[in-house]
Motif scaffolding. Sequence first.
Motif, PDB file in Angstrom:
ATOM      1  N   ASP B 115       1.925  29.990  16.724  1.00 43.52           N
ATOM      2  CA  ASP B 115       1.951  31.608  16.917  1.00 43.52           C
ATOM      3  C   ASP B 115       2.062  31.990  15.299  1.00 43.52           C
ATOM      4  O   ASP B 115       2.736  31.668  14.534  1.00 43.52           O
ATOM      5  N   VAL B 116       1.303  33.371  15.278  1.00 38.19           N
ATOM      6  CA  VAL B 116       1.068  33.846  13.866  1.00 38.19           C
ATOM      7  C   VAL B 116       2.280  34.266  13.147  1.00 38.19           C
ATOM      8  O   VAL B 116       2.643  33.918  12.093  1.00 38.19           O
ATOM      9  N   PRO B 117       3.097  35.347  14.036  1.00 39.29           N
ATOM     10  CA  PRO B 117       4.327  35.770  13.436  1.00 39.29           C
ATOM     11  C   PRO B 117       5.242  34.588  13.026  1.00 39.29           C
ATOM     12  O   PRO B 117       6.151  34.676  11.965  1.00 39.29           O
ATOM     13  N   ILE B 120       4.236  32.883   9.823  1.00 41.38           N
ATOM     14  CA  ILE B 120       4.553  33.900   8.728  1.00 41.38           C
ATOM     15  C   ILE B 120       5.927  33.779   8.318  1.00 41.38           C
ATOM     16  O   ILE B 120       6.146  33.699   7.068  1.00 41.38           O
ATOM     17  N   GLU B 121       6.757  33.731   9.449  1.00 44.55           N
ATOM     18  CA  GLU B 121       8.141  33.547   9.057  1.00 44.55           C
ATOM     19  C   GLU B 121       8.300  32.380   8.344  1.00 44.55           C
ATOM     20  O   GLU B 121       9.105  32.122   7.115  1.00 44.55           O
ATOM     21  N   THR B 127       8.493  30.275   0.681  1.00 45.71           N
ATOM     22  CA  THR B 127       8.345  30.844  -0.565  1.00 45.71           C
ATOM     23  C   THR B 127       9.737  31.447  -1.202  1.00 45.71           C
ATOM     24  O   THR B 127       9.968  31.093  -2.229  1.00 45.71           O
ATOM     25  N   GLU B 128      10.622  31.713  -0.294  1.00 43.82           N
ATOM     26  CA  GLU B 128      11.970  32.132  -0.825  1.00 43.82           C
ATOM     27  C   GLU B 128      12.836  30.885  -1.021  1.00 43.82           C
ATOM     28  O   GLU B 128      13.904  30.996  -1.670  1.00 43.82           O
ATOM     29  N   LYS B 129      12.488  30.045  -0.537  1.00 48.35           N
ATOM     30  CA  LYS B 129      13.430  28.514  -1.022  1.00 48.35           C
ATOM     31  C   LYS B 129      12.976  28.411  -2.557  1.00 48.35           C
ATOM     32  O   LYS B 129      13.727  27.920  -3.327  1.00 48.35           O
ATOM     33  N   PHE B 130      11.662  28.541  -2.980  1.00 52.34           N
ATOM     34  CA  PHE B 130      11.347  28.297  -4.032  1.00 52.34           C
ATOM     35  C   PHE B 130      11.525  29.170  -5.205  1.00 52.34           C
ATOM     36  O   PHE B 130      12.022  29.239  -6.269  1.00 52.34           O
ATOM     37  N   ASN B 133      14.287  35.526  -2.607  1.00 57.81           N
ATOM     38  CA  ASN B 133      14.264  37.211  -2.593  1.00 57.81           C
ATOM     39  C   ASN B 133      12.837  37.865  -3.046  1.00 57.81           C
ATOM     40  O   ASN B 133      12.973  38.658  -3.329  1.00 57.81           O
ATOM     41  N   SER B 134      11.811  36.872  -3.132  1.00 56.62           N
ATOM     42  CA  SER B 134      10.630  37.279  -3.700  1.00 56.62           C
ATOM     43  C   SER B 134       9.385  37.899  -2.816  1.00 56.62           C
ATOM     44  O   SER B 134       8.584  38.473  -2.810  1.00 56.62           O
ATOM     45  N   TRP B 135       9.740  37.633  -1.358  1.00 56.69           N
ATOM     46  CA  TRP B 135       8.565  37.718  -0.337  1.00 56.69           C
ATOM     47  C   TRP B 135       8.272  39.242  -0.432  1.00 56.69           C
ATOM     48  O   TRP B 135       7.029  39.459  -0.275  1.00 56.69           O
TER      49      TRP B 135
END
Lengths: 208, 208
Positions: B115-117, B120-121, B127-130, B133-135
């Motif tokens: 599922d695309v959404p 993306i989640e 991304t925000e683990k590494f 708050n950057s997404w």
Amino acid sequence: MQPIPPHLTPSRYPKRAAYDRDTINAILDEALVCTISFTLDNKPFAIPTGFVRHEDKIYIHGSVGSHFIREIEKGLPICISVTLIDAIVVAKSAFNHSVNYRSVILFGTPEKIEDVPQKIEAFRWLTEKFVPNSWDYLRPIRENEVRKTTVLAFSLDEASAKVRTGMTGDDEDKDLPVWSGIIPLETRRLAPVTEDLSEGIPLPPHLL
Amino acid sequence: MQPIPPHLTPSRYPKRAAYDRDTINAILDEALVCTISFTLDNKPFAIPTGFVRHEDKIYIHGSVGSHFIREIEKGLPICISVTLIDAIVVAKSAFNHSVNYRSVILFGTPEKIEDVPQKIEAFRWLTEKFVPNSWDYLRPIRENEVRKTTVLAFSLDEASAKVRTGMTGDDEDKDLPVWSGIIPLETRRLAPVTEDLSEGIPLPPHLL
């Protein structure tokens, strides 16, 4: 140089692969822990454990009562993985984020070290990897301690390294006003903490 | 609590084992990299990769062209291992040396997220683990980037932790005038380094 067997050739980013012993040794000598993978009843297992490289071999040890040691010492094929993370690579898009890392993967089968002086040498290498120059200071190892511990060696013949360094290479987004670069990571040893049992005993010179 | 299956029960130091979700989650949320082990043609493989935990699952991602991803997404049984090393435990004898660590081992089979959404989640969590708050600051993800990336999820149902903390417990040697204690290890993020492409672009608030 010998041809690289297919299972040592990465499918992604083959340019990041390295097979020279200096690159491989530097990673193995910096990492304290490796992950030993093996297959039992068609099920994969992955166990972290301390290790030391000496010359062309990796050495691990464990209790003679350890299930994992008793299984792999039979000569199971194993895969050893070692990973150091040097930086988070922050790109202008989530997609181009990455990690700078140095990793080694090694395939082989264990060789059980039975010779007592050779086992003791392996204990010294292991101990002095974690605490350099400490062996002669410690209470000497006892025969029953050697007997209670299994030492397994693995050849580096089928080892390969994979290394990513540098910045993002974020060329497609280079005109975007979004910050990119790296966040370096550092692992360091803090000051030794004396336990109650050793209250009043001075730190030995190798720990100062 | 459910009975613990035998493959999650350590043969050594069973008192160090923990099965509660808080202990397991804290380790998974601190570690950046896990080792994925699987078996191909009776040969074990162990591949390090970044991951994120969200609720009761671990998520990894990789190129649709990655050999390793294409193999395990078929539903191979896998073992995921995560290890944090907190201190070197320095005893009065080599034999009693140890390491303070927190590790998780997880058994399971991958669930491919189509599922695309939802994909993306998962990218956002990763991304925000590494980079927390950057997404929302980054160039938005593109449809073809989602298409080029496989996301696999693994349930935490068969996860267990193993933790060693504290000092040596060096009682048998307690009267020896040999120092014992721990050397804590710390991994920290250093100041971000701007790459040439981003010269003059201010660091965003989430990186200050």
